[in-house]
Design an enzyme around this catalytic site. Structure first.
Site, PDB file in Angstrom:
ATOM      1  N   TYR A   1     -12.421  -2.411  -4.030  1.00  0.00           N
ATOM      2  CA  TYR A   1     -13.004  -2.460  -2.689  1.00  0.00           C
ATOM      3  C   TYR A   1     -14.537  -2.385  -2.700  1.00  0.00           C
ATOM      4  O   TYR A   1     -15.132  -2.027  -1.681  1.00  0.00           O
ATOM      5  CB  TYR A   1     -12.423  -1.334  -1.833  1.00  0.00           C
TER       6      TYR A   1
ATOM      7  N   LYS B   1       0.821  -1.209   0.000  1.00  0.00           N
ATOM      8  CA  LYS B   1       0.000   0.000   0.000  1.00  0.00           C
ATOM      9  C   LYS B   1       0.864   1.273   0.000  1.00  0.00           C
ATOM     10  O   LYS B   1       2.078   1.214   0.211  1.00  0.00           O
ATOM     11  CB  LYS B   1      -0.938  -0.043   1.216  1.00  0.00           C
TER      12      LYS B   1
ATOM     13  N   GLU C   1      -9.437 -10.697  -7.849  1.00  0.00           N
ATOM     14  CA  GLU C   1      -8.468  -9.610  -7.611  1.00  0.00           C
ATOM     15  C   GLU C   1      -7.280  -9.708  -8.572  1.00  0.00           C
ATOM     16  O   GLU C   1      -6.834  -8.701  -9.127  1.00  0.00           O
ATOM     17  CB  GLU C   1      -8.013  -9.639  -6.149  1.00  0.00           C
TER      18      GLU C   1
ATOM     19  N   ASN D   1      -2.090   0.143   6.693  1.00  0.00           N
ATOM     20  CA  ASN D   1      -1.619  -1.128   7.250  1.00  0.00           C
ATOM     21  C   ASN D   1      -0.737  -1.919   6.286  1.00  0.00           C
ATOM     22  O   ASN D   1      -0.662  -3.140   6.356  1.00  0.00           O
ATOM     23  CB  ASN D   1      -2.797  -1.951   7.793  1.00  0.00           C
TER      24      ASN D   1
ATOM     25  N   HIS E   1      -2.192  -5.611   1.588  1.00  0.00           N
ATOM     26  CA  HIS E   1      -3.474  -6.292   1.398  1.00  0.00           C
ATOM     27  C   HIS E   1      -3.177  -7.702   0.917  1.00  0.00           C
ATOM     28  O   HIS E   1      -2.261  -7.907   0.132  1.00  0.00           O
ATOM     29  CB  HIS E   1      -4.327  -5.583   0.335  1.00  0.00           C
TER      30      HIS E   1
HETATM   31  P1  CMP Z   1      -7.613  -4.586   3.255  1.00  0.00           P
HETATM   32  O1  CMP Z   1      -7.217  -5.994   3.515  1.00  0.00           O
HETATM   33  O2  CMP Z   1      -6.898  -3.889   2.170  1.00  0.00           O
HETATM   34  O3  CMP Z   1      -9.174  -4.546   2.969  1.00  0.00           O
HETATM   35  C1  CMP Z   1     -10.050  -3.566   3.449  1.00  0.00           C
HETATM   36  C2  CMP Z   1      -9.301  -2.482   4.155  1.00  0.00           C
HETATM   37  O4  CMP Z   1     -10.090  -1.563   4.837  1.00  0.00           O
HETATM   38  C3  CMP Z   1      -8.426  -3.096   5.210  1.00  0.00           C
HETATM   39  O5  CMP Z   1      -7.350  -3.735   4.585  1.00  0.00           O
HETATM   40  C4  CMP Z   1      -8.090  -1.909   6.090  1.00  0.00           C
HETATM   41  O6  CMP Z   1      -6.858  -1.306   5.729  1.00  0.00           O
HETATM   42  C5  CMP Z   1      -9.223  -0.962   5.777  1.00  0.00           C
HETATM   43  N1  CMP Z   1      -9.965  -0.692   7.005  1.00  0.00           N
HETATM   44  C6  CMP Z   1     -10.576  -1.580   7.781  1.00  0.00           C
HETATM   45  N2  CMP Z   1     -11.143  -0.948   8.823  1.00  0.00           N
HETATM   46  C7  CMP Z   1     -10.853   0.361   8.688  1.00  0.00           C
HETATM   47  C8  CMP Z   1     -11.159   1.524   9.451  1.00  0.00           C
HETATM   48  N3  CMP Z   1     -11.860   1.440  10.577  1.00  0.00           N
HETATM   49  N4  CMP Z   1     -10.685   2.701   8.989  1.00  0.00           N
HETATM   50  C9  CMP Z   1      -9.974   2.777   7.846  1.00  0.00           C
HETATM   51  N5  CMP Z   1      -9.660   1.705   7.089  1.00  0.00           N
HETATM   52  C10 CMP Z   1     -10.095   0.521   7.512  1.00  0.00           C
END
Ligand code: CMP
Length: 139
Positions: free
Chosen positions: A50, A10, A127, A113, A116
């Site tokens: 998403y 990311k 995906e 984070n 993914h």
């Molecule tokens: P990802 O696995 O990329 O798939 C969905 C993403 O939503 C997840 O990782 C998080 O990074 C993001 N996400 C989940 N909860 C929150 C939140 N409360 N605020 C912002 N982003 C979120």
């Protein structure tokens, strides 16, 4: 079984020059990077990717973060690659991620984070197909 999973490094990872460091963790876990490309995701691509989260309160924030800078899209291959990569990534929220995981080492917050990974074989196929064609993947 031998599986493929879809991975994204990311914008928080590329911003901090962590592509190689994250890839080292992926490869040390026995996953092979069989396709990889650095891209600037468009808003449309992020919204499509998403779509399952579009009713969530954080959807707008998620799309704007994922388009805020370059990402590295990848296909990872290995035995039980989907579950293995989820283990290597650690919990979505880095506060809950186990020691040694990518998110424990590198993630900044639940949104920023670092990585993914697909959650199931069906989503992995969808995906991967959004970003790679068959010829791009060299196993
Ligand atoms: P990802 O696995 O990329 O798939 C969905 C993403 O939503 C997840 O990782 C998080 O990074 C993001 N996400 C989940 N909860 C929150 C939140 N409360 N605020 C912002 N982003 C979120």
């Amino acid at each position: 079984a031998l599986e493929r999973t879809f991975s994204i490094l990311k914008p928080d990872a590329t911003a901090r020059n962590l592509t190689g460091a994250v890839n080292a963790v992926i490869e040390a876990a026995g996953l092979r990077i069989v396709a990889q490309r650095r891209i600037q995701m468009t808003t449309k691509q992020a919204e499509t990717f998403y779509a399952v989260h579009k009713e969530r309160p954080f959807f707008g924030e998620l799309v704007s973060f994922m388009t805020s800078g370059p990402v590295v899209v990848q296909v990872l291959e290995g035995e039980n690659a989907i579950a293995k990569y989820r283990e290597v990534m650690g919990a979505t929220n880095p506060a809950n991620a186990a020691d040694g995981t990518i998110r424990k080492q590198f993630a900044l917050s639940v949104g920023e984070n670092t990585v993914h990974g697909s959650d199931a074989p069906e989503t992995a196929a969808v995906e991967i197909a959004q970003f790679f064609s068959g010829n791009d993947i060299v196993g």
